[in-house]
Design a protein around this motif. Structure first.
Motif, PDB file in Angstrom:
ATOM      1  N   THR A 161      17.217  60.830  57.612  1.00  0.00           N
ATOM      2  CA  THR A 161      16.546  59.356  57.503  1.00  0.00           C
ATOM      3  C   THR A 161      16.913  58.669  58.428  1.00  0.00           C
ATOM      4  O   THR A 161      17.271  57.752  59.665  1.00  0.00           O
ATOM      5  CB  THR A 161      16.680  58.593  56.445  1.00  0.00           C
ATOM      6  OG1 THR A 161      17.644  58.544  55.598  1.00  0.00           O
ATOM      7  CG2 THR A 161      15.111  58.515  55.696  1.00  0.00           C
ATOM      8  N   ASN A 162      18.192  59.082  58.883  1.00  0.00           N
ATOM      9  CA  ASN A 162      19.628  59.054  59.990  1.00  0.00           C
ATOM     10  C   ASN A 162      18.743  59.429  60.927  1.00  0.00           C
ATOM     11  O   ASN A 162      19.797  58.784  61.707  1.00  0.00           O
ATOM     12  CB  ASN A 162      20.916  59.267  59.803  1.00  0.00           C
ATOM     13  CG  ASN A 162      21.898  58.503  60.176  1.00  0.00           C
ATOM     14  OD1 ASN A 162      21.650  57.611  60.360  1.00  0.00           O
ATOM     15  ND2 ASN A 162      23.264  59.132  60.378  1.00  0.00           N
ATOM     16  N   VAL A 163      18.012  59.669  61.758  1.00  0.00           N
ATOM     17  CA  VAL A 163      17.379  59.633  63.189  1.00  0.00           C
ATOM     18  C   VAL A 163      16.779  58.550  63.604  1.00  0.00           C
ATOM     19  O   VAL A 163      17.063  58.375  65.083  1.00  0.00           O
ATOM     20  CB  VAL A 163      16.441  61.069  63.488  1.00  0.00           C
ATOM     21  CG1 VAL A 163      17.252  61.639  62.876  1.00  0.00           C
ATOM     22  CG2 VAL A 163      15.120  60.889  62.766  1.00  0.00           C
ATOM     23  N   ILE A 164      17.062  57.326  62.818  1.00  0.00           N
ATOM     24  CA  ILE A 164      16.088  56.434  63.128  1.00  0.00           C
ATOM     25  C   ILE A 164      17.148  55.567  64.234  1.00  0.00           C
ATOM     26  O   ILE A 164      17.944  55.044  63.688  1.00  0.00           O
ATOM     27  CB  ILE A 164      15.925  55.134  61.504  1.00  0.00           C
ATOM     28  CG1 ILE A 164      15.303  55.435  60.867  1.00  0.00           C
ATOM     29  CG2 ILE A 164      15.741  53.693  62.286  1.00  0.00           C
ATOM     30  CD1 ILE A 164      14.987  55.152  59.261  1.00  0.00           C
ATOM     31  N   PRO A 165      17.123  55.448  65.084  1.00  0.00           N
ATOM     32  CA  PRO A 165      17.918  54.971  66.364  1.00  0.00           C
ATOM     33  C   PRO A 165      18.378  53.531  66.273  1.00  0.00           C
ATOM     34  O   PRO A 165      19.540  53.287  66.166  1.00  0.00           O
ATOM     35  CB  PRO A 165      17.231  54.856  67.815  1.00  0.00           C
ATOM     36  CG  PRO A 165      15.813  55.008  66.818  1.00  0.00           C
ATOM     37  CD  PRO A 165      15.420  55.387  65.612  1.00  0.00           C
ATOM     38  N   ALA A 166      17.939  52.421  65.487  1.00  0.00           N
ATOM     39  CA  ALA A 166      18.000  51.124  65.814  1.00  0.00           C
ATOM     40  C   ALA A 166      17.458  50.257  64.131  1.00  0.00           C
ATOM     41  O   ALA A 166      16.452  49.559  64.562  1.00  0.00           O
ATOM     42  CB  ALA A 166      17.967  50.298  66.472  1.00  0.00           C
ATOM     43  N   PRO A 167      18.226  50.902  63.177  1.00  0.00           N
ATOM     44  CA  PRO A 167      17.525  49.729  61.776  1.00  0.00           C
ATOM     45  C   PRO A 167      17.856  48.492  62.046  1.00  0.00           C
ATOM     46  O   PRO A 167      18.784  48.295  63.537  1.00  0.00           O
ATOM     47  CB  PRO A 167      18.157  50.120  61.141  1.00  0.00           C
ATOM     48  CG  PRO A 167      18.621  51.293  61.761  1.00  0.00           C
ATOM     49  CD  PRO A 167      19.120  51.128  62.364  1.00  0.00           C
ATOM     50  N   LEU A 168      17.250  47.252  61.316  1.00  0.00           N
ATOM     51  CA  LEU A 168      17.307  46.160  61.508  1.00  0.00           C
ATOM     52  C   LEU A 168      19.140  45.638  61.202  1.00  0.00           C
ATOM     53  O   LEU A 168      19.588  44.562  61.445  1.00  0.00           O
ATOM     54  CB  LEU A 168      16.813  45.437  60.681  1.00  0.00           C
ATOM     55  CG  LEU A 168      16.197  43.430  60.878  1.00  0.00           C
ATOM     56  CD1 LEU A 168      15.964  43.519  62.776  1.00  0.00           C
ATOM     57  CD2 LEU A 168      15.117  43.074  60.702  1.00  0.00           C
ATOM     58  N   VAL A 169      19.189  46.787  59.601  1.00  0.00           N
ATOM     59  CA  VAL A 169      20.426  46.097  59.238  1.00  0.00           C
ATOM     60  C   VAL A 169      20.662  47.283  58.470  1.00  0.00           C
ATOM     61  O   VAL A 169      19.564  48.211  58.157  1.00  0.00           O
ATOM     62  CB  VAL A 169      20.248  44.625  58.046  1.00  0.00           C
ATOM     63  CG1 VAL A 169      19.083  44.926  56.963  1.00  0.00           C
ATOM     64  CG2 VAL A 169      21.848  44.507  57.572  1.00  0.00           C
ATOM     65  N   CYS A 170      22.158  47.886  57.705  1.00  0.00           N
ATOM     66  CA  CYS A 170      22.012  49.225  57.658  1.00  0.00           C
ATOM     67  C   CYS A 170      22.730  48.746  55.953  1.00  0.00           C
ATOM     68  O   CYS A 170      23.803  47.562  55.669  1.00  0.00           O
ATOM     69  CB  CYS A 170      22.900  49.522  57.723  1.00  0.00           C
ATOM     70  SG  CYS A 170      22.377  51.032  59.318  1.00  0.00           S
ATOM     71  N   GLY A 171      22.233  48.844  54.195  1.00  0.00           N
ATOM     72  CA  GLY A 171      23.527  48.766  53.314  1.00  0.00           C
ATOM     73  C   GLY A 171      24.064  49.753  52.859  1.00  0.00           C
ATOM     74  O   GLY A 171      23.399  50.826  53.087  1.00  0.00           O
ATOM     75  N   VAL A 172      25.125  49.947  52.648  1.00  0.00           N
ATOM     76  CA  VAL A 172      25.974  51.037  51.513  1.00  0.00           C
ATOM     77  C   VAL A 172      25.879  50.479  50.166  1.00  0.00           C
ATOM     78  O   VAL A 172      26.491  50.002  49.790  1.00  0.00           O
ATOM     79  CB  VAL A 172      26.981  51.498  51.848  1.00  0.00           C
ATOM     80  CG1 VAL A 172      27.697  52.301  50.971  1.00  0.00           C
ATOM     81  CG2 VAL A 172      26.879  52.075  53.358  1.00  0.00           C
ATOM     82  N   ALA A 173      24.971  51.257  48.887  1.00  0.00           N
ATOM     83  CA  ALA A 173      25.535  50.098  47.886  1.00  0.00           C
ATOM     84  C   ALA A 173      26.503  51.073  46.678  1.00  0.00           C
ATOM     85  O   ALA A 173      27.690  51.553  47.866  1.00  0.00           O
ATOM     86  CB  ALA A 173      24.012  51.328  46.694  1.00  0.00           C
ATOM     87  N   SER A 174      27.111  50.665  45.641  1.00  0.00           N
ATOM     88  CA  SER A 174      27.912  51.306  45.004  1.00  0.00           C
ATOM     89  C   SER A 174      28.078  52.967  45.100  1.00  0.00           C
ATOM     90  O   SER A 174      27.150  54.155  45.590  1.00  0.00           O
ATOM     91  CB  SER A 174      27.667  51.739  43.341  1.00  0.00           C
ATOM     92  OG  SER A 174      26.706  52.258  43.633  1.00  0.00           O
ATOM     93  N   LEU A 175      29.272  53.779  45.396  1.00  0.00           N
ATOM     94  CA  LEU A 175      29.593  54.935  45.551  1.00  0.00           C
ATOM     95  C   LEU A 175      30.687  55.378  44.933  1.00  0.00           C
ATOM     96  O   LEU A 175      30.959  54.767  43.401  1.00  0.00           O
ATOM     97  CB  LEU A 175      31.096  55.201  46.790  1.00  0.00           C
ATOM     98  CG  LEU A 175      30.281  54.470  47.728  1.00  0.00           C
ATOM     99  CD1 LEU A 175      31.133  54.196  49.374  1.00  0.00           C
ATOM    100  CD2 LEU A 175      28.789  55.140  48.205  1.00  0.00           C
ATOM    101  N   GLY A 176      29.730  56.739  44.137  1.00  0.00           N
ATOM    102  CA  GLY A 176      30.614  57.416  43.120  1.00  0.00           C
ATOM    103  C   GLY A 176      30.829  59.413  43.833  1.00  0.00           C
ATOM    104  O   GLY A 176      29.527  59.222  44.501  1.00  0.00           O
ATOM    105  N   LEU A 177      31.232  60.167  42.410  1.00  0.00           N
ATOM    106  CA  LEU A 177      31.045  61.359  42.948  1.00  0.00           C
ATOM    107  C   LEU A 177      29.731  61.887  42.267  1.00  0.00           C
ATOM    108  O   LEU A 177      29.537  62.021  41.041  1.00  0.00           O
ATOM    109  CB  LEU A 177      31.916  61.992  42.585  1.00  0.00           C
ATOM    110  CG  LEU A 177      33.737  61.959  42.782  1.00  0.00           C
ATOM    111  CD1 LEU A 177      34.323  62.919  41.712  1.00  0.00           C
ATOM    112  CD2 LEU A 177      33.360  61.946  44.150  1.00  0.00           C
ATOM    113  N   ASP A 178      28.771  62.453  43.618  1.00  0.00           N
ATOM    114  CA  ASP A 178      27.609  63.095  43.026  1.00  0.00           C
ATOM    115  C   ASP A 178      27.392  64.168  44.596  1.00  0.00           C
ATOM    116  O   ASP A 178      27.857  63.925  45.154  1.00  0.00           O
ATOM    117  CB  ASP A 178      27.103  62.198  42.974  1.00  0.00           C
ATOM    118  CG  ASP A 178      25.371  63.062  41.960  1.00  0.00           C
ATOM    119  OD1 ASP A 178      25.458  64.231  41.380  1.00  0.00           O
ATOM    120  OD2 ASP A 178      24.854  61.674  41.548  1.00  0.00           O
TER     121      ASP A 178
END
Length: 437
Positions: free
Chosen positions: A156-173
């Protein structure tokens, strides 16, 4: 075939068979293949309605559910792409609020596979190209798109210009993929995870994040700066205070009071707050506080602390609360444990893939358990009962399946949790006849 689901529709099943035959060549990383597929299809990723792009280890699916619900409460038409599917592949592509129908899905997958099979694409690359095509061909006000794995190298990271990006919680997986050695990446595992997830950032596009442990915050800050993305990090640029009936969210501009989510679990406030901040820090679509409140109450997300309804499985334990969660990493285990803390001990029925850590759920849940039953993870190599024994004070009961485990429980009225794998969760929903819509 379990990864790709089955279908009663012959045309869909034909394409699912083709998907199942695909494999990702060992050692192939990067976006070259998805970029080539998109080029052959006329670059649909460049012609999407405004995109909300969400990554994270846990919580990204719930964040997407809140975004969709709040946008729809405002009256917008929303396409959404979430993963994985639980029962039907169709769950991965929702067009204008409705799951893609079988005829359209069969034609879409055939088009993408016909255009790309000689490139040796992966299941995820074909799926991503298919959702790009679907969303580019149907008008909508917005798209909500969940990252599949990681972020930097996710299709999905080929989307050139999203309106906004978000990153939720992080952990080891998914450590084998996300922590593989690569020059120029952070050495600390959680910082490397943060770097991978935050690399969905794009120049000039707001990146809204939670706050993270260890060196992860620094990795997010550095990654946002590298991409030229304005960063809004919880604890630095925004925050919230929960109360008995709601939570107060604040940033540099104003404060807003919102209701508690209907979705169970205190962690869902984190996810709802992230979704609200993503809405507040884009300028293309206006969403009122009233629509945010309505969406927070309306959002649903299956197999995440989902209380099962009436069905063939719950009929085996009448009058009992039966909960379902597909979480399988330590952060998920902690979130589940917080939900059940302070109540009576619960009965846990667990099925977990053999490549996951059996202590991830058992360690935080063990003090809360009345019993522990172990079942297979359908269609996959799973941990054996003896793999859980070192991590629990409970006697471990092996059972053939969830139905047998439920039938073997004592009639003590205690709550029951079925957890450990989204594959198991999908099978439970199918057998209890609760199909995600």
């Amino acid at each position: 075939m379990r990864d790709f689901a089955t279908s009663d529709h012959p045309g869909v099943q034909t394409q699912l068979n083709r998907l199942a035959a695909l494999s990702l060549p060992q050692g192939r990383y990067g976006l070259d293949t998805i970029e080539a597929i998109c080029a052959r299809l006329g670059h649909p990723e460049r012609h999407l309605p405004p995109v909300f792009h969400v990554a994270g280890t846990n919580g990204k699916g719930s964040t997407c559910a809140f975004l969709r619900a709040m946008l729809e409460a405002q009256g917008y038409t929303v396409h959404s792409a979430t993963k994985p599917h639980l029962v039907r592949y169709n769950e991965r592509i929702r067009i204008a609020g409705r799951l893609i129908d079988d005829d359209a899905l069969a034609a879409l997958l055939a088009e993408v596979l016909d255009a790309s099979e000689d490139l040796g694409p992966s299941f995820f690359e074909v799926t991503t190209a298919a959702l790009f095509l679907a969303f580019s061909r149907h008008p909508a006000d917005a798209c909500v798109i969940e990252v599949g794995l990681g972020g930097r190298l996710d299709a999905t990271n080929v989307i050139p210009a999203p309106l906004v990006c978000g990153v939720a919680s992080l952990g080891l997986d998914h450590e084998a993929f996300l922590l593989r050695p690569e020059a120029g990446t952070p050495d600390e595992p959680i910082a490397r995870i943060a770097f991978e997830k935050a690399s969905i950032a794009k120049p000039g596009v707001p990146l809204v994040t939670q706050t993270y442990p260890g060196g992860a915050n620094a990795a997010v800050i550095a990654t946002a700066a590298c991409h030229g993305a304005p960063l809004l990090m919880r604890g630095r640029d925004w925050g919230f205070e929960p109360g008995a009936d709601g939570f107060v969210l604040h940033d540099a501009d104003e404060m807003v009071t919102l209701p508690l989510p209907t979705l169970p679990g205190s962690h869902q406030i984190d996810n709802a707050a992230l979704a609200v901040m993503m809405l507040r820090h884009q300028t293309a679509l206006s969403v009122s506080a009233a629509a945010m409140a309505q969406g927070i109450r309306a959002a649903r997300w299956p197999a995440r602390l989902q209380r099962l309804g009436d069905g063939p499985l719950t009929a085996l334990v009448p009058g009992r609360q039966v909960w379902l969660d597909g979480g399988h990493n330590p952060d998920a285990g902690l979130a589940i444990a917080r939900h059940f803390a302070g109540g009576l001990p619960i009965h846990l029925i667990i099925g977990m893939l053999a490549n996951k850590d059996p202590a991830a759920l058992i360690a935080p849940l063990d003090p809360l358990l009345a019993s522990l039953s172990v079942v297979p993870a359908p269609g996959h190599e799973a941990h054996r009962p003896e793999d859980f024994a070192p991590h629990t004070a409970q006697a471990v009961r092996p059972c053939a399946d969830v139905a047998a485990a439920l039938a073997a429980l004592p009639d003590d009225g205690r709550d029951i949790l079925i957890a450990g794998s989204l594959y198991l969760a999908g099978e439970v929903l199918r057998r209890n006849r609760e199909f995600p819509d």
